[in-house]
Scaffold this motif. Sequence first.
Motif, PDB file in Angstrom:
ATOM      1  N   GLN A   3     -32.533  35.300 -79.607  1.00 17.43           N
ATOM      2  CA  GLN A   3     -32.513  33.885 -79.969  1.00 17.43           C
ATOM      3  C   GLN A   3     -31.287  33.194 -79.386  1.00 17.43           C
ATOM      4  OE1 GLN A   3     -32.871  33.614 -84.227  1.00 17.43           O
ATOM      5  NE2 GLN A   3     -35.078  33.996 -84.218  1.00 17.43           N
ATOM      6  N   ASN A   4     -30.155  33.885 -79.414  1.00 16.01           N
ATOM      7  CA  ASN A   4     -28.936  33.312 -78.839  1.00 16.01           C
ATOM      8  C   ASN A   4     -29.109  33.075 -77.343  1.00 16.01           C
ATOM      9  OD1 ASN A   4     -27.644  33.323 -81.291  1.00 16.01           O
ATOM     10  ND2 ASN A   4     -26.698  35.327 -80.977  1.00 16.01           N
ATOM     11  N   LYS A   5     -29.741  34.043 -76.689  1.00 15.62           N
ATOM     12  CA  LYS A   5     -29.980  33.904 -75.254  1.00 15.62           C
ATOM     13  C   LYS A   5     -30.895  32.716 -74.980  1.00 15.62           C
ATOM     14  CE  LYS A   5     -32.045  36.226 -71.269  1.00 15.62           C
ATOM     15  NZ  LYS A   5     -32.826  37.389 -70.789  1.00 15.62           N
ATOM     16  N   ALA A   6     -31.965  32.584 -75.790  1.00 19.00           N
ATOM     17  CA  ALA A   6     -32.902  31.482 -75.607  1.00 19.00           C
ATOM     18  C   ALA A   6     -32.214  30.140 -75.827  1.00 19.00           C
ATOM     19  CB  ALA A   6     -34.085  31.643 -76.556  1.00 19.00           C
ATOM     20  N   SER A   7     -31.342  30.071 -76.833  1.00 20.35           N
ATOM     21  CA  SER A   7     -30.603  28.827 -77.098  1.00 20.35           C
ATOM     22  C   SER A   7     -29.691  28.479 -75.925  1.00 20.35           C
ATOM     23  CB  SER A   7     -29.775  28.976 -78.384  1.00 20.35           C
ATOM     24  OG  SER A   7     -30.623  29.140 -79.502  1.00 20.35           O
ATOM     25  N   HIS A   8     -29.070  29.500 -75.355  1.00 18.52           N
ATOM     26  CA  HIS A   8     -28.190  29.278 -74.203  1.00 18.52           C
ATOM     27  C   HIS A   8     -28.997  28.775 -73.015  1.00 18.52           C
ATOM     28  CE1 HIS A   8     -24.985  29.839 -71.306  1.00 18.52           C
ATOM     29  NE2 HIS A   8     -25.739  30.676 -70.585  1.00 18.52           N
ATOM     30  N   LEU A  37     -38.451  27.530 -79.250  1.00 13.58           N
ATOM     31  CA  LEU A  37     -38.836  26.188 -79.698  1.00 13.58           C
ATOM     32  C   LEU A  37     -39.971  26.253 -80.723  1.00 13.58           C
ATOM     33  CD1 LEU A  37     -38.732  24.212 -76.319  1.00 13.58           C
ATOM     34  CD2 LEU A  37     -37.079  24.097 -78.197  1.00 13.58           C
ATOM     35  N   GLU A  38     -40.926  27.150 -80.521  1.00 16.45           N
ATOM     36  CA  GLU A  38     -42.020  27.308 -81.476  1.00 16.45           C
ATOM     37  C   GLU A  38     -41.493  27.785 -82.823  1.00 16.45           C
ATOM     38  OE1 GLU A  38     -45.027  29.832 -79.849  1.00 16.45           O
ATOM     39  OE2 GLU A  38     -45.551  28.443 -78.235  1.00 16.45           O
ATOM     40  N   ASP A  39     -40.558  28.736 -82.796  1.00 14.38           N
ATOM     41  CA  ASP A  39     -39.977  29.242 -84.041  1.00 14.38           C
ATOM     42  C   ASP A  39     -39.276  28.123 -84.808  1.00 14.38           C
ATOM     43  OD1 ASP A  39     -40.886  31.772 -83.488  1.00 14.38           O
ATOM     44  OD2 ASP A  39     -38.978  32.488 -82.647  1.00 14.38           O
ATOM     45  N   ARG A  40     -38.653  27.228 -84.073  1.00 18.14           N
ATOM     46  CA  ARG A  40     -37.934  26.105 -84.702  1.00 18.14           C
ATOM     47  C   ARG A  40     -38.839  24.901 -84.959  1.00 18.14           C
ATOM     48  NH1 ARG A  40     -32.934  25.570 -80.600  1.00 18.14           N
ATOM     49  NH2 ARG A  40     -32.946  23.454 -81.492  1.00 18.14           N
ATOM     50  N   GLU A  41     -40.102  25.016 -84.530  1.00 24.32           N
ATOM     51  CA  GLU A  41     -41.055  23.908 -84.633  1.00 24.32           C
ATOM     52  C   GLU A  41     -40.475  22.634 -84.023  1.00 24.32           C
ATOM     53  OE1 GLU A  41     -42.455  23.477 -88.630  1.00 24.32           O
ATOM     54  OE2 GLU A  41     -43.345  25.476 -88.693  1.00 24.32           O
ATOM     55  N   HIS A  45     -38.963  19.043 -76.165  1.00 23.52           N
ATOM     56  CA  HIS A  45     -38.876  19.339 -74.730  1.00 23.52           C
ATOM     57  C   HIS A  45     -39.871  20.420 -74.308  1.00 23.52           C
ATOM     58  CE1 HIS A  45     -35.200  16.958 -74.682  1.00 23.52           C
ATOM     59  NE2 HIS A  45     -34.764  17.657 -75.715  1.00 23.52           N
ATOM     60  N   TYR A  46     -40.797  20.727 -75.205  1.00 26.48           N
ATOM     61  CA  TYR A  46     -41.696  21.861 -74.965  1.00 26.48           C
ATOM     62  C   TYR A  46     -42.522  21.671 -73.683  1.00 26.48           C
ATOM     63  CZ  TYR A  46     -44.833  25.732 -76.162  1.00 26.48           C
ATOM     64  OH  TYR A  46     -45.527  26.922 -76.155  1.00 26.48           O
ATOM     65  N   GLU A  47     -43.181  20.514 -73.573  1.00 28.04           N
ATOM     66  CA  GLU A  47     -44.055  20.292 -72.423  1.00 28.04           C
ATOM     67  C   GLU A  47     -43.274  20.265 -71.110  1.00 28.04           C
ATOM     68  OE1 GLU A  47     -47.531  17.716 -72.543  1.00 28.04           O
ATOM     69  OE2 GLU A  47     -46.974  17.158 -74.594  1.00 28.04           O
ATOM     70  N   ALA A  48     -42.086  19.689 -71.131  1.00 25.10           N
ATOM     71  CA  ALA A  48     -41.281  19.612 -69.908  1.00 25.10           C
ATOM     72  C   ALA A  48     -40.880  21.009 -69.433  1.00 25.10           C
ATOM     73  CB  ALA A  48     -40.040  18.753 -70.151  1.00 25.10           C
ATOM     74  N   ILE A  49     -40.500  21.873 -70.392  1.00 18.27           N
ATOM     75  CA  ILE A  49     -40.085  23.238 -70.026  1.00 18.27           C
ATOM     76  C   ILE A  49     -41.283  24.050 -69.553  1.00 18.27           C
ATOM     77  CG2 ILE A  49     -39.108  25.386 -70.929  1.00 18.27           C
ATOM     78  CD1 ILE A  49     -37.447  23.596 -72.849  1.00 18.27           C
ATOM     79  N   LEU A  50     -42.426  23.888 -70.252  1.00 20.50           N
ATOM     80  CA  LEU A  50     -43.637  24.597 -69.828  1.00 20.50           C
ATOM     81  C   LEU A  50     -44.068  24.134 -68.437  1.00 20.50           C
ATOM     82  CD1 LEU A  50     -46.011  26.489 -70.334  1.00 20.50           C
ATOM     83  CD2 LEU A  50     -47.142  24.625 -71.587  1.00 20.50           C
ATOM     84  N   SER A  51     -43.986  22.851 -68.193  1.00 21.56           N
ATOM     85  CA  SER A  51     -44.363  22.308 -66.885  1.00 21.56           C
ATOM     86  C   SER A  51     -43.475  22.891 -65.785  1.00 21.56           C
ATOM     87  CB  SER A  51     -44.251  20.777 -66.911  1.00 21.56           C
ATOM     88  OG  SER A  51     -44.601  20.234 -65.669  1.00 21.56           O
TER      89      SER A  51
END
Length: 483
Positions: A3-8, A37-41, A45-51
């Motif tokens: 999770q820390n890595k994902a936040s970074h 992001l899903e865990d935090r609901e 920025h979800y769509e931008a990162i997925l794109s």
Amino acid sequence: MKQNKASHLLDKFLAAQKAGKEIYFDADEIDDILERLEDREDYTHYEAILSLGLRLHPGSTELRIRQCKLLIYKEEFNQALDLVDSISDAAHLELDLLRLECYCALDQYHKVVSYIEAHLNDDREELEEVFEYLAPIISDMDMNEETSDFIQRGLKIFPNNMILKDELCLHLEAIGDIDGAIKICNELIDKNPYSVDYWFMLGRLYSMSADYEKAIEAFDFALTCDDSDIELKILKAYCLYMNDNFEKAIEVYSDIIDTDNSLRDRITPLLAECYIKQEKYEEAYRLLKKHLSEKETNSVEDISTFLNFIRCCMETERETEATVILNKALELYPDNIRLLSILAIKYTEDGKDKEAKEITEKLFRLIDEANDSLVDNAESLFQTAQYLNLKNDIREALKYYLKILNIDPKMPLITMYIAMAYLSLGDIEAFNKYYNLTPQEELADFFNKSGIDLDDLLRNLESKHIEPENLTKEYLKNKGHRN
């Protein structure tokens, strides 16, 4: 650590986006960020990162699966299904689950059944996962027949599956089979007697069947498992109230306010109702006065709060204050049947016959056009009719009684009230008509409570020696018969 890595990684993405720069992540890193992001609901920025991920790694199965989930979330089911079918990994369980979810949403349940039947001899754990995943989804889609069929198919194969039994319990509740739901809920509790959720569910089910004793008992068990659930305490207090245990309900409501003062606005009107039931009108008056005084002038308040405050004012001889709050409530709810019924009574008291007639006509018109509960409307009209009867305004009371009969013909004793009103007006033929429409058991109850001698009444009618204007007075003077 993950999770820390994902936040970074997310911070790096946001910094690059702010600077207007393109940034590179590998597919797993993009997947980690999206999972975070899903865990935090947090889908800002979800769509931008997925794109970004799909531009960098267009062949990534995991990212394309997340794209499918996003399309399903946006209810673009045909596109999601096309995308699922375009992904080459045919042996992927998650793809099967998404495909089946799309079938349900597109009213293609028969394809779900075909899938289940085709995989009966495959991996049992994977098949059980299919049932566990899909059961709540089908249930949420209000597909009653399909839900029942799917859960029964699952339980036939996996009879001890708790998730399916849980969904069956919720489904039975949804279709109104409360007894069936209670039976299944007790089975769930037998398997897991320390589950606060199951005890809460059982209490809720018993409250729906008006078995408040058992509901309270279930809530007490739930509270021994977890005493921090405020909604549980509120529902327990409601059941205590419905079970006429007002003192205990007051204790629970007071404890809720002491525990969480932010709930004071919500709980105070409920607490006041308990005091009103005990006829402690001064205590209820003080609570509601403070509650309403803290509201903004034009803030919307539940109508029952105004009605209860008006009643407390009248019971404590604060008529002027009752008028003020009635006018305020009418500004917010100008077409409320109960408020208009009170206004009709007030005009009658003040001798404003023209205004009373206008309000009565408006009341009847609104009821004819109403889409809300006719029974609630009938109760409001009944209170007005009883007041008019007590004031000896029999003709106006009769108009209300007849309107009540039209909208709620099953209201107990309504035909008898109409009969007695006609009798008071000297219309013996109409009296006989409605008297004969009253069930025998209701007749016995009416005359037993009224103190009127039935035999003497009938003899007087036969000889036409009647004094009709006083016949209902004793019955209506009894406070318990005016509500």
